[in-house]
Design an enzyme around this catalytic site. Structure first.
Site, PDB file in Angstrom:
ATOM      1  N   ASP A   1       4.844 -13.619   1.449  1.00 50.97           N
ATOM      2  CA  ASP A   1       4.717 -15.069   1.875  1.00 50.97           C
ATOM      3  C   ASP A   1       3.575 -15.533   2.531  1.00 50.97           C
ATOM      4  O   ASP A   1       3.117 -16.635   2.772  1.00 50.97           O
ATOM      5  CB  ASP A   1       5.984 -15.701   2.722  1.00 50.97           C
ATOM      6  N   SER A   2       2.433 -14.292   2.543  1.00 50.62           N
ATOM      7  CA  SER A   2       0.980 -14.597   2.831  1.00 50.62           C
ATOM      8  C   SER A   2       0.650 -15.614   1.813  1.00 50.62           C
ATOM      9  O   SER A   2      -0.616 -16.138   2.086  1.00 50.62           O
ATOM     10  CB  SER A   2       0.413 -13.408   3.163  1.00 50.62           C
TER      11      SER A   2
ATOM     12  N   ASP B   1       8.896 -11.322  -0.933  1.00 51.56           N
ATOM     13  CA  ASP B   1       9.432 -11.789   0.167  1.00 51.56           C
ATOM     14  C   ASP B   1      10.311 -13.004   0.407  1.00 51.56           C
ATOM     15  O   ASP B   1      10.071 -14.019  -0.428  1.00 51.56           O
ATOM     16  CB  ASP B   1       8.077 -12.308   1.069  1.00 51.56           C
TER      17      ASP B   1
ATOM     18  N   GLU C   1       4.231  -4.274  11.460  1.00 49.22           N
ATOM     19  CA  GLU C   1       3.013  -5.080  11.459  1.00 49.22           C
ATOM     20  C   GLU C   1       2.350  -5.424  12.678  1.00 49.22           C
ATOM     21  O   GLU C   1       2.883  -5.708  13.730  1.00 49.22           O
ATOM     22  CB  GLU C   1       2.910  -6.384  10.739  1.00 49.22           C
TER      23      GLU C   1
ATOM     24  N   GLU D   1      12.115 -10.364   7.553  1.00 50.41           N
ATOM     25  CA  GLU D   1      11.407 -10.308   8.665  1.00 50.41           C
ATOM     26  C   GLU D   1      12.554 -10.216   9.601  1.00 50.41           C
ATOM     27  O   GLU D   1      13.435 -11.241   9.734  1.00 50.41           O
ATOM     28  CB  GLU D   1      10.485 -11.265   9.061  1.00 50.41           C
TER      29      GLU D   1
HETATM   30  O1  KIV Z   1       3.376 -11.713   3.534  1.00 45.72           O
HETATM   31  C1  KIV Z   1       2.720 -10.648   3.592  1.00 45.72           C
HETATM   32  O2  KIV Z   1       1.641 -10.437   2.927  1.00 45.72           O
HETATM   33  C2  KIV Z   1       3.160  -9.483   4.368  1.00 45.72           C
HETATM   34  C3  KIV Z   1       2.248  -8.361   4.521  1.00 45.72           C
HETATM   35  C4  KIV Z   1       1.239  -8.784   5.541  1.00 45.72           C
HETATM   36  C5  KIV Z   1       3.054  -7.159   4.945  1.00 45.72           C
HETATM   37  O3  KIV Z   1       4.438  -9.655   4.783  1.00 45.72           O
END
Ligand code: KIV
Length: 245
Positions: free
Chosen positions: A25-26, A64, A163, A96
């Site tokens: 979700d980044s 995610d 993280e 998460e």
């Molecule tokens: O969303 C993401 O890219 C992540 C990584 C930083 C682990 O959760």
């Protein structure tokens, strides 16, 4: 493990031998330009994951679960997870949280959907933390993290992301678990590492935490290439005789 959000990048990451591709979700930050990961929707995650799955011929694809698609309601959580698996053909999901989401974790696992956990800095909880600083530096939070890690493993999660926590705590957590632990800003006492692709390739600017190693400066290379193209078009040197029919 590296992130990817589209077919072309996923193909490159896959062909380079990466074991796991995370449709993180980044994407909310690096693809959509949002300040946090909160605004990205389930529909947007599904759209991207579908393209990534087509590019990943051998890597495991993890998607995610975005903010709002699972917190606080295990029925909604299961429905979101099923949508991801049905519509994208990805291999598994990532969520998460620990104890707070354990009911959702168990319900999703009971439907046969593999889950990668995620503890430590959890960007979806930025409004609770108030910053992206290193987490679990105090004993109380560190103890909760270890408890949560065990809870997730006992529930049946197949792997765990840690993280931005102290390296010693990550190593201790990893040594107590049997499932693979993948770190980001968590030192090298874990089983694997993950970075955001756009960060490690130098495509993002203004984000340079200590844990980030830049393996290329693609942003600069692209900038120069695009300037050359613009200039060639304006001066009339592109296309030349060999570049036309
Ligand atoms: O969303 C993401 O890219 C992540 C990584 C930083 C682990 O959760």
């Amino acid at each position: 493990m590296l992130t990817a959000y589209d077919y072309t990048m996923a193909s490159i990451v896959d062909q380079a031998g990466t074991d796991v591709i995370l449709v993180g979700d980044s994407a909310s930050n690096v693809m959509c330009g949002n300040i946090t990961t909160l605004p990205i929707t389930l529909d947007q995650m599904i759209f991207m994951a579908k393209s990534v799955v087509k590019g990943a011929k051998r890597a495991l694809v993890v998607v995610d679960m975005p903010f709002g698609s699972y917190q606080g309601n295990s029925e909604i959580a299961l429905a979101s997870a099923i949508r991801i698996m049905k519509e994208t053909a990805a291999d598994c999901i990532k969520m998460e949280g620990g104890e707070e989401i354990i009911e959702s974790v168990k319900r999703i696992l009971s439907a046969g959907i593999p889950i990668m956990g995620h503890l430590g800095l959890m960007p979806q909880s930025i409004n609770k933390y108030g910053s992206y600083a290193v987490r679990a530096q105090e004993d109380k939070e560190a103890e909760k993290l270890i408890r949560d890690a065990h809870l997730l493993e006992e529930a049946g999660c197949f792997a765990l992301v840690l993280e931005k926590i102290p390296a010693k705590l990550a190593a201790k957590t990893s040594s107590e678990l049997t499932i693979p632990v993948i770190g980001i800003g968590a030192g090298n006492g874990v089983d694997g590492q993950v970075l955001v692709l756009h960060d490690m390739l130098g495509l993002t600017k203004g984000f340079s935490p200590r844990f980030l190693r830049r393996y290329a400066d693609l942003g600069e290379i692209m900038h120069t290439a695009i300037e050359s193209y613009n200039s060639d078009v304006k001066t009339g040197s592109f296309p030349n005789e060999n570049e036309q029919y």
